[in-house]
Design a protein around this motif. Structure first.
Motif, PDB file in Angstrom:
ATOM      1  N   VAL A  29       9.552 -58.250 -44.327  1.00  0.00           N
ATOM      2  CA  VAL A  29       8.820 -58.325 -43.061  1.00  0.00           C
ATOM      3  C   VAL A  29       9.146 -59.623 -42.329  1.00  0.00           C
ATOM      4  O   VAL A  29       9.223 -59.672 -41.106  1.00  0.00           O
ATOM      5  CB  VAL A  29       7.301 -58.195 -43.311  1.00  0.00           C
ATOM      6  CG1 VAL A  29       6.506 -58.602 -42.092  1.00  0.00           C
ATOM      7  CG2 VAL A  29       6.966 -56.772 -43.726  1.00  0.00           C
ATOM      8  N   PRO A  33      13.286 -59.076 -38.956  1.00  0.00           N
ATOM      9  CA  PRO A  33      13.373 -59.291 -37.510  1.00  0.00           C
ATOM     10  C   PRO A  33      14.477 -60.270 -37.117  1.00  0.00           C
ATOM     11  O   PRO A  33      15.005 -60.208 -36.009  1.00  0.00           O
ATOM     12  CB  PRO A  33      11.988 -59.842 -37.149  1.00  0.00           C
ATOM     13  CG  PRO A  33      11.100 -59.343 -38.223  1.00  0.00           C
ATOM     14  CD  PRO A  33      11.928 -59.323 -39.454  1.00  0.00           C
ATOM     15  N   THR A  36      17.803 -59.011 -35.787  1.00  0.00           N
ATOM     16  CA  THR A  36      17.913 -58.528 -34.410  1.00  0.00           C
ATOM     17  C   THR A  36      17.567 -59.626 -33.416  1.00  0.00           C
ATOM     18  O   THR A  36      17.262 -59.349 -32.261  1.00  0.00           O
ATOM     19  CB  THR A  36      16.966 -57.332 -34.195  1.00  0.00           C
ATOM     20  OG1 THR A  36      15.624 -57.768 -34.471  1.00  0.00           O
ATOM     21  CG2 THR A  36      17.299 -56.186 -35.117  1.00  0.00           C
ATOM     22  N   GLU A  39      19.095 -59.724 -29.994  1.00  0.00           N
ATOM     23  CA  GLU A  39      18.620 -58.751 -29.001  1.00  0.00           C
ATOM     24  C   GLU A  39      17.237 -59.110 -28.483  1.00  0.00           C
ATOM     25  O   GLU A  39      16.914 -58.864 -27.334  1.00  0.00           O
ATOM     26  CB  GLU A  39      18.581 -57.338 -29.590  1.00  0.00           C
ATOM     27  CG  GLU A  39      19.941 -56.671 -29.725  1.00  0.00           C
ATOM     28  CD  GLU A  39      20.597 -57.024 -31.038  1.00  0.00           C
ATOM     29  OE1 GLU A  39      19.945 -56.874 -32.068  1.00  0.00           O
ATOM     30  OE2 GLU A  39      21.754 -57.466 -31.028  1.00  0.00           O
ATOM     31  N   THR A  40      16.378 -59.671 -29.374  1.00  0.00           N
ATOM     32  CA  THR A  40      14.982 -59.880 -28.971  1.00  0.00           C
ATOM     33  C   THR A  40      14.774 -61.189 -28.216  1.00  0.00           C
ATOM     34  O   THR A  40      13.894 -61.290 -27.378  1.00  0.00           O
ATOM     35  CB  THR A  40      14.049 -59.851 -30.196  1.00  0.00           C
ATOM     36  OG1 THR A  40      14.615 -60.659 -31.214  1.00  0.00           O
ATOM     37  CG2 THR A  40      13.857 -58.459 -30.703  1.00  0.00           C
ATOM     38  N   SER A  76       1.055 -70.033 -25.418  1.00  0.00           N
ATOM     39  CA  SER A  76       0.685 -69.062 -24.372  1.00  0.00           C
ATOM     40  C   SER A  76      -0.835 -68.959 -24.305  1.00  0.00           C
ATOM     41  O   SER A  76      -1.425 -67.978 -24.724  1.00  0.00           O
ATOM     42  CB  SER A  76       1.333 -67.709 -24.655  1.00  0.00           C
ATOM     43  OG  SER A  76       1.147 -67.349 -26.004  1.00  0.00           O
TER      44      SER A  76
END
Lengths: 240, 290
Positions: A29, A33, A36, A39-40, A76
């Motif tokens: 997990v 990620p 990729t 791409e992300t 954020s």
């Protein structure tokens, strides 16, 4: 299911295999990620790599442990945006190896500090923070006025180039001279620095002593570049 | 454990099955896992399934599963920021294109805007100009009513907006040039002359006075009183931010000065800049809380 487990416990090798299997889920997990990530995480088109002088400043920033008290990541959250500006995007630090996001803020976040204060202020503040901010608990860094060692810069740029930072062959060979030229606006190489790294690069004498290129020049050049390498984050605050 | 091997001996005291191991007469109970722990595990797994469905969860090559709620932390933060912004608009809107005189004379507006102005000043201006606008070595005093670029609120707002030697295309430009071409002796007597100006001990008939008239008066004024709104300070009242002793003046003459105030146009909104201009003016009038 509990009976399955009960029986599994009695076959030790099967239990070992099952433990490895379950524990690896956590690893997968976290790790999957990353395959990729290209791409992300979008690298902003206008993102420029640090100039050699700024990179030298970054190395000094790491050497002096500035990251221990200053984060470079605006979270954020509404009040962070209100105080520091648009929240940090992953792509903004695509060329940082290693990234210096941090999470501990004894001092303020520095992700967008570039251009907020004058060079003169940064120099006075680094020599003795109490000279300008009386309540500051930041240590003094007066030794930064010593001359900058540019000897390792070509190798450092080459290392980053191998990690995917777009330094060209010319940038690598000119690294040491570019570092000197960026803090000598009247020198022959000064315009070449802007040709290579973009017109937005600040070419000026940062530490107030044009004769000497000091570690102070490098650190202030680096601090003044923070948040100015791309305008991508500003788009998050534009009205739809 | 129900349904497990039933040939294991049962402990007569607790009624639990034992593991069947016997260490020199000590036997081990096969106590079942407590119910509450089992239920906590089951609920945690159930929650994770619900969370996968509702929230952003799994990477899918070049994207990720968005979740039914469609939450996006970045968008939420921007929304929250806009709410903060809108909540301020009630009084902040009046600073968009302000009538400074009317605003300064309206105690109701200033009661609301005052604390916000103090906060803005501390966040952005105090690092150089000091918490109370008292300045510092190399940084102008804002609380003394002396201005190098003009002291009416609209001009102060303009200075904040474009900065001095800043990055804004309209930035104010000011430079004390280097007088490194002067001889060492000329610089020394000129420095002494300038250092003596505030106390009026400078000799107007000396060669240094001639040097001053030839090189300095254009920017600092014939009487060295400044006030030309060009960034050159008065040399007659000891208000020079870098210091006016002979040694400092000599350094200034040799190396020049290139003081910078950043342009705030990209970092603060026009209303915030106008608010700060009024705050700065009130600092100099002793009417604002530092």
């Amino acid at each position: 299911m509990l009976i399955l487990h009960y029986n599994l416990e009695k076959v030790s090798m099967a239990l070992v295999v099952a433990i490895i299997g379950v524990a690896s889920i956590g690893g997968i997990v976290e790790i999957a990620p990353l395959f990729t990530i290209d791409e992300t995480v979008k690298v902003p088109e206008d993102l420029r790599p640090l100039t050699p002088l700024e990179l030298a400043g970054r190395e000094i920033y790491i050497r002096e442990g500035c990251y221990a008290c200053h984060s470079q990541m605006i979270r954020s959250l509404a009040d962070e945006i209100d105080r520091y500006g648009p929240y940090s995007l992953a792509g903004e630090s695509a060329y940082d190896h290693p990234m210096l996001w941090g999470s501990k803020r004894t001092g303020p976040d520095l992700a967008r500090v570039g251009g907020k204060y004058s060079d003169y202020w940064h120099v006075a503040h680094l020599i003795n923070p109490r000279n300008v901010v009386s309540a500051s608990i930041m240590p003094s860094y007066p030794w930064l006025l010593r001359p900058l060692d540019t000897g390792k810069l070509p190798a450092e740029l080459a290392t980053l180039a191998r990690l995917g930072v777009p330094y060209s062959e010319v940038m690598l060979t000119a690294a040491a001279s570019d570092a000197m030229a960026q803090s000598r606006p009247d020198s022959d190489g000064a315009t070449e620095v802007q040709d290579r790294y973009g017109a937005g690069v600040a070419v000026r004498d940062f530490d107030g002593n044009v004769e000497k290129v000091s570690e102070m020049d490098a650190v202030v050049a680096y601090l003044q570049s923070l948040g100015t390498q791309t305008r991508a984050a500003l788009q998050t605050l534009e009205e739809e | 454990m129900s349904g497990a091997d039933d040939d294991r001996p049962v402990d007569p005291v607790t009624g639990y099955q034992t593991t069947g191991h016997n260490w020199n007469g000590i036997i081990e109970l096969n106590t079942p896992m407590s119910r509450i722990a089992v239920w906590a595990l089951v609920l945690a797994f159930l929650y994770s399934v619900v969370a996968w469905i509702l929230l952003p969860a799994w990477p899918t090559g070049n994207h990720y599963t968005r979740g039914l709620l469609g939450l996006d932390q970045g968008a939420e933060a921007v929304d929250g920021y806009r709410q903060i912004h809108d909540a301020r608009q009630g009084w902040m809107a009046r600073f968009d294109d302000p009538d400074f005189a009317a605003l300064a004379g309206d105690p109701a507006v200033m009661a609301e805007a005052g604390p916000a102005a103090t906060r803005l000043f501390h966040d952005n201006c105090a690092a150089c100009h000091g918490d109370d606008g008292g300045g510092g070595p190399g940084f102008p005093v804002l609380s003394d009513g002396y201005w190098m670029w003009g002291g009416d609120p609209a001009t102060i707002a303009e200075t904040i907006r474009v900065g001095i030697n800043g990055t804004d295309p309209d930035t104010r430009i000011s430079e004390m040039p280097r007088f490194d071409w002067m001889s060492r002796e000329e610089r020394a007597i000129l420095a002494d002359y300038v250092a003596g100006l505030p106390a009026q001990s400078a000799d107007p008939g000396s060669p240094a006075a001639q040097l001053f008239a030839d090189n300095c008066a254009t920017c600092h004024g014939d009487t060295a009183a400044g006030g030309l709104d060009n960034g050159a300070p008065s040399l007659a009242d000891a208000s020079v931010i870098y210091g006016q002793d002979a040694e400092t003046v000599n350094t200034t003459l040799w190396a020049g000065r290139h003081g910078t105030m950043p342009s705030w146009s990209g970092r603060l909104t026009p209303a915030e800049i106008n608010l700060l201009a009024l705050h700065v003016l009130r600092l100099s009038q002793g009417r604002a809380t530092p």
